[in-house]
Design a protein around this motif. Structure first.
Motif, PDB file in Angstrom:
ATOM      1  N   ASN A 130     -40.147  28.641  55.159  1.00 36.32           N
ATOM      2  CA  ASN A 130     -41.121  28.458  56.236  1.00 36.32           C
ATOM      3  C   ASN A 130     -40.708  27.341  57.193  1.00 36.32           C
ATOM      4  O   ASN A 130     -40.904  27.455  58.414  1.00 36.32           O
ATOM      5  CB  ASN A 130     -42.503  28.171  55.662  1.00 36.32           C
ATOM      6  CG  ASN A 130     -43.135  29.399  55.032  1.00 36.32           C
ATOM      7  OD1 ASN A 130     -42.771  30.528  55.371  1.00 36.32           O
ATOM      8  ND2 ASN A 130     -44.067  29.198  54.121  1.00 36.32           N
ATOM      9  N   ALA A 131     -40.138  26.259  56.648  1.00 38.61           N
ATOM     10  CA  ALA A 131     -39.709  25.151  57.500  1.00 38.61           C
ATOM     11  C   ALA A 131     -38.599  25.606  58.448  1.00 38.61           C
ATOM     12  O   ALA A 131     -38.636  25.309  59.653  1.00 38.61           O
ATOM     13  CB  ALA A 131     -39.230  23.985  56.643  1.00 38.61           C
ATOM     14  N   TYR A 132     -37.629  26.331  57.931  1.00 37.19           N
ATOM     15  CA  TYR A 132     -36.541  26.832  58.783  1.00 37.19           C
ATOM     16  C   TYR A 132     -37.067  27.812  59.823  1.00 37.19           C
ATOM     17  O   TYR A 132     -36.675  27.758  61.000  1.00 37.19           O
ATOM     18  CB  TYR A 132     -35.466  27.513  57.931  1.00 37.19           C
ATOM     19  CG  TYR A 132     -34.429  26.559  57.397  1.00 37.19           C
ATOM     20  CD1 TYR A 132     -33.276  26.269  58.125  1.00 37.19           C
ATOM     21  CD2 TYR A 132     -34.612  25.942  56.176  1.00 37.19           C
ATOM     22  CE1 TYR A 132     -32.336  25.386  57.643  1.00 37.19           C
ATOM     23  CE2 TYR A 132     -33.664  25.051  55.676  1.00 37.19           C
ATOM     24  CZ  TYR A 132     -32.537  24.770  56.418  1.00 37.19           C
ATOM     25  OH  TYR A 132     -31.604  23.877  55.936  1.00 37.19           O
ATOM     26  N   LYS A 133     -37.944  28.716  59.410  1.00 42.64           N
ATOM     27  CA  LYS A 133     -38.456  29.729  60.337  1.00 42.64           C
ATOM     28  C   LYS A 133     -39.340  29.107  61.412  1.00 42.64           C
ATOM     29  O   LYS A 133     -39.285  29.502  62.580  1.00 42.64           O
ATOM     30  CB  LYS A 133     -39.227  30.796  59.556  1.00 42.64           C
ATOM     31  CG  LYS A 133     -38.319  31.669  58.697  1.00 42.64           C
ATOM     32  CD  LYS A 133     -39.101  32.679  57.857  1.00 42.64           C
ATOM     33  CE  LYS A 133     -38.159  33.531  57.024  1.00 42.64           C
ATOM     34  NZ  LYS A 133     -38.881  34.505  56.168  1.00 42.64           N
ATOM     35  N   ASP A 134     -40.161  28.119  61.033  1.00 40.53           N
ATOM     36  CA  ASP A 134     -41.055  27.493  62.007  1.00 40.53           C
ATOM     37  C   ASP A 134     -40.278  26.694  63.054  1.00 40.53           C
ATOM     38  O   ASP A 134     -40.626  26.711  64.243  1.00 40.53           O
ATOM     39  CB  ASP A 134     -42.059  26.581  61.289  1.00 40.53           C
ATOM     40  CG  ASP A 134     -43.079  27.379  60.485  1.00 40.53           C
ATOM     41  OD1 ASP A 134     -43.159  28.604  60.680  1.00 40.53           O
ATOM     42  OD2 ASP A 134     -43.788  26.774  59.649  1.00 40.53           O
ATOM     43  N   ILE A 135     -39.233  25.985  62.626  1.00 44.36           N
ATOM     44  CA  ILE A 135     -38.445  25.200  63.583  1.00 44.36           C
ATOM     45  C   ILE A 135     -37.553  26.099  64.429  1.00 44.36           C
ATOM     46  O   ILE A 135     -37.446  25.909  65.653  1.00 44.36           O
ATOM     47  CB  ILE A 135     -37.587  24.147  62.848  1.00 44.36           C
ATOM     48  CG1 ILE A 135     -38.482  23.128  62.125  1.00 44.36           C
ATOM     49  CG2 ILE A 135     -36.671  23.420  63.831  1.00 44.36           C
ATOM     50  CD1 ILE A 135     -39.408  22.350  63.036  1.00 44.36           C
ATOM     51  N   SER A 136     -36.935  27.100  63.833  1.00 47.69           N
ATOM     52  CA  SER A 136     -36.052  27.990  64.614  1.00 47.69           C
ATOM     53  C   SER A 136     -36.830  28.737  65.684  1.00 47.69           C
ATOM     54  O   SER A 136     -36.288  29.064  66.744  1.00 47.69           O
ATOM     55  CB  SER A 136     -35.341  28.983  63.690  1.00 47.69           C
ATOM     56  OG  SER A 136     -36.267  29.873  63.078  1.00 47.69           O
ATOM     57  N   GLY A 137     -38.108  29.014  65.431  1.00 45.89           N
ATOM     58  CA  GLY A 137     -38.940  29.710  66.402  1.00 45.89           C
ATOM     59  C   GLY A 137     -39.231  28.893  67.643  1.00 45.89           C
ATOM     60  O   GLY A 137     -39.750  29.423  68.627  1.00 45.89           O
ATOM     61  N   LEU A 138     -38.880  27.602  67.630  1.00 48.30           N
ATOM     62  CA  LEU A 138     -39.085  26.730  68.789  1.00 48.30           C
ATOM     63  C   LEU A 138     -37.837  26.601  69.652  1.00 48.30           C
ATOM     64  O   LEU A 138     -37.892  26.024  70.735  1.00 48.30           O
ATOM     65  CB  LEU A 138     -39.511  25.332  68.315  1.00 48.30           C
ATOM     66  CG  LEU A 138     -40.768  25.259  67.426  1.00 48.30           C
ATOM     67  CD1 LEU A 138     -40.983  23.830  66.948  1.00 48.30           C
ATOM     68  CD2 LEU A 138     -41.995  25.749  68.190  1.00 48.30           C
ATOM     69  N   PRO A 149     -27.194  19.663  64.509  1.00 46.28           N
ATOM     70  CA  PRO A 149     -27.647  18.469  63.774  1.00 46.28           C
ATOM     71  C   PRO A 149     -29.112  18.133  64.042  1.00 46.28           C
ATOM     72  O   PRO A 149     -29.854  17.796  63.117  1.00 46.28           O
ATOM     73  CB  PRO A 149     -26.717  17.364  64.297  1.00 46.28           C
ATOM     74  CG  PRO A 149     -25.487  18.088  64.714  1.00 46.28           C
ATOM     75  CD  PRO A 149     -25.981  19.383  65.301  1.00 46.28           C
ATOM     76  N   GLN A 150     -29.526  18.241  65.315  1.00 46.08           N
ATOM     77  CA  GLN A 150     -30.926  17.969  65.662  1.00 46.08           C
ATOM     78  C   GLN A 150     -31.849  18.998  65.018  1.00 46.08           C
ATOM     79  O   GLN A 150     -32.906  18.657  64.462  1.00 46.08           O
ATOM     80  CB  GLN A 150     -31.106  18.005  67.177  1.00 46.08           C
ATOM     81  CG  GLN A 150     -32.563  17.829  67.627  1.00 46.08           C
ATOM     82  CD  GLN A 150     -32.726  17.992  69.126  1.00 46.08           C
ATOM     83  OE1 GLN A 150     -31.855  17.571  69.897  1.00 46.08           O
ATOM     84  NE2 GLN A 150     -33.825  18.596  69.551  1.00 46.08           N
ATOM     85  N   PHE A 151     -31.438  20.270  65.089  1.00 50.65           N
ATOM     86  CA  PHE A 151     -32.230  21.346  64.495  1.00 50.65           C
ATOM     87  C   PHE A 151     -32.431  21.101  62.994  1.00 50.65           C
ATOM     88  O   PHE A 151     -33.544  21.187  62.482  1.00 50.65           O
ATOM     89  CB  PHE A 151     -31.530  22.686  64.721  1.00 50.65           C
ATOM     90  CG  PHE A 151     -32.086  23.819  63.912  1.00 50.65           C
ATOM     91  CD1 PHE A 151     -33.251  24.462  64.306  1.00 50.65           C
ATOM     92  CD2 PHE A 151     -31.465  24.237  62.744  1.00 50.65           C
ATOM     93  CE1 PHE A 151     -33.782  25.506  63.551  1.00 50.65           C
ATOM     94  CE2 PHE A 151     -31.977  25.278  61.987  1.00 50.65           C
ATOM     95  CZ  PHE A 151     -33.144  25.913  62.385  1.00 50.65           C
ATOM     96  N   GLU A 152     -31.363  20.781  62.285  1.00 53.52           N
ATOM     97  CA  GLU A 152     -31.446  20.598  60.846  1.00 53.52           C
ATOM     98  C   GLU A 152     -32.247  19.347  60.476  1.00 53.52           C
ATOM     99  O   GLU A 152     -32.928  19.319  59.450  1.00 53.52           O
ATOM    100  CB  GLU A 152     -30.035  20.553  60.256  1.00 53.52           C
ATOM    101  CG  GLU A 152     -29.340  21.909  60.356  1.00 53.52           C
ATOM    102  CD  GLU A 152     -27.910  21.887  59.861  1.00 53.52           C
ATOM    103  OE1 GLU A 152     -27.456  20.824  59.413  1.00 53.52           O
ATOM    104  OE2 GLU A 152     -27.250  22.940  59.930  1.00 53.52           O
ATOM    105  N   GLU A 153     -32.182  18.315  61.319  1.00 48.97           N
ATOM    106  CA  GLU A 153     -32.980  17.113  61.065  1.00 48.97           C
ATOM    107  C   GLU A 153     -34.469  17.412  61.223  1.00 48.97           C
ATOM    108  O   GLU A 153     -35.298  16.916  60.443  1.00 48.97           O
ATOM    109  CB  GLU A 153     -32.566  16.002  62.036  1.00 48.97           C
ATOM    110  CG  GLU A 153     -33.323  14.687  61.847  1.00 48.97           C
ATOM    111  CD  GLU A 153     -33.129  14.070  60.468  1.00 48.97           C
ATOM    112  OE1 GLU A 153     -34.031  13.331  60.024  1.00 48.97           O
ATOM    113  OE2 GLU A 153     -32.091  14.312  59.831  1.00 48.97           O
ATOM    114  N   GLU A 154     -34.830  18.236  62.192  1.00 56.17           N
ATOM    115  CA  GLU A 154     -36.234  18.611  62.375  1.00 56.17           C
ATOM    116  C   GLU A 154     -36.732  19.448  61.195  1.00 56.17           C
ATOM    117  O   GLU A 154     -37.872  19.297  60.754  1.00 56.17           O
ATOM    118  CB  GLU A 154     -36.403  19.377  63.689  1.00 56.17           C
ATOM    119  CG  GLU A 154     -36.234  18.505  64.913  1.00 56.17           C
ATOM    120  CD  GLU A 154     -36.438  19.278  66.203  1.00 56.17           C
ATOM    121  OE1 GLU A 154     -37.009  20.390  66.155  1.00 56.17           O
ATOM    122  OE2 GLU A 154     -36.024  18.776  67.275  1.00 56.17           O
TER     123      GLU A 154
END
Length: 206
Positions: A130-138, A149-154
């Motif tokens: 869920n964390a990966y899907k919620d952030i990737s959707g942004l 790197p920024q994506f993975e930190e978020e």
């Protein structure tokens, strides 16, 4: 005298048999957190929980002893798909490191009544996905590719917050986020085109 000794031995034997039928003796290792749950009373199995360590003697008819490892757990998950804002598919391949503290062990146990091994496949895996899907959707497609790197930190920050609310402390997340095969081919073709153009330009200059 022999008769008295026989009586004493008989009594001791009966006592040990009765003791073993009621009580259990277990050693909780220093690398474990012992969680004693009361089976009786108004709060049985809900709030009547104790943390134990060392040698423990308990009535197994009225109490249950469960253990959680006190050291960090490292879980390497199978890759799964996520989508960016436009629906482009990426592959996430995460490895996480976490632990359950002594203070939070009762909360985790009472919430899920299972082992950490099972939690890795259920609650924790669900939160990771869920964390990966919620952030990737942004993110836009190019943004994920250019700002990994920024994506993975978020993702890490969001996952840490959600797991903390459930009693689990996240230490680290290591992951590989890659475009799907079709997108990767587009990227490779684009890079090849750029390299070819540079080669032609250098040949002209020469």
């Amino acid at each position: 005298m022999k008769k008295i000794l026989s009586i004493i031995l008989g009594v001791l034997t009966l006592f040990l048999i009765a003791f073993n039928s009621i009580y259990t003796i277990e050693m909780i290792d220093s690398a474990e957190i012992g969680i004693m749950v009361n089976r009786t009373g108004e709060n049985r199995g809900v709030s009547d929980v104790e943390i134990k360590s060392g040698w423990v003697i308990y009535n197994h008819w009225t109490k249950e002893l469960h253990t959680y490892p006190s050291f960090a757990q490292i879980v390497d998950y199978e890759p799964f798909d996520i989508q960016d804002k436009k629906g482009t598919i990426f592959h996430a391949d995460p490895t996480i490191e976490y632990y359950v503290s002594r203070d939070n062990a009762p909360k985790v146990f009472l919430s899920y009544r299972t082992t950490l091994s099972d939690l890795n496949k259920t609650m924790i895996l669900s939160e990771v996905k869920n964390a990966y899907k919620d952030i990737s959707g942004l993110y836009e497609t190019d943004s994920i590719i250019n700002n990994r790197p920024q994506f993975e930190e978020e993702v890490k920050q969001l996952l840490a917050t959600r797991l903390k609310n459930k009693g689990v402390t996240l230490n680290d997340v290591q992951s590989s986020v890659k475009p799907n095969q079709a997108m990767q081919k587009v990227i490779d073709d684009k890079n090849a085109s750029i390299q070819n153009a540079l080669k032609i330009e250098n040949e002209k200059r020469a």
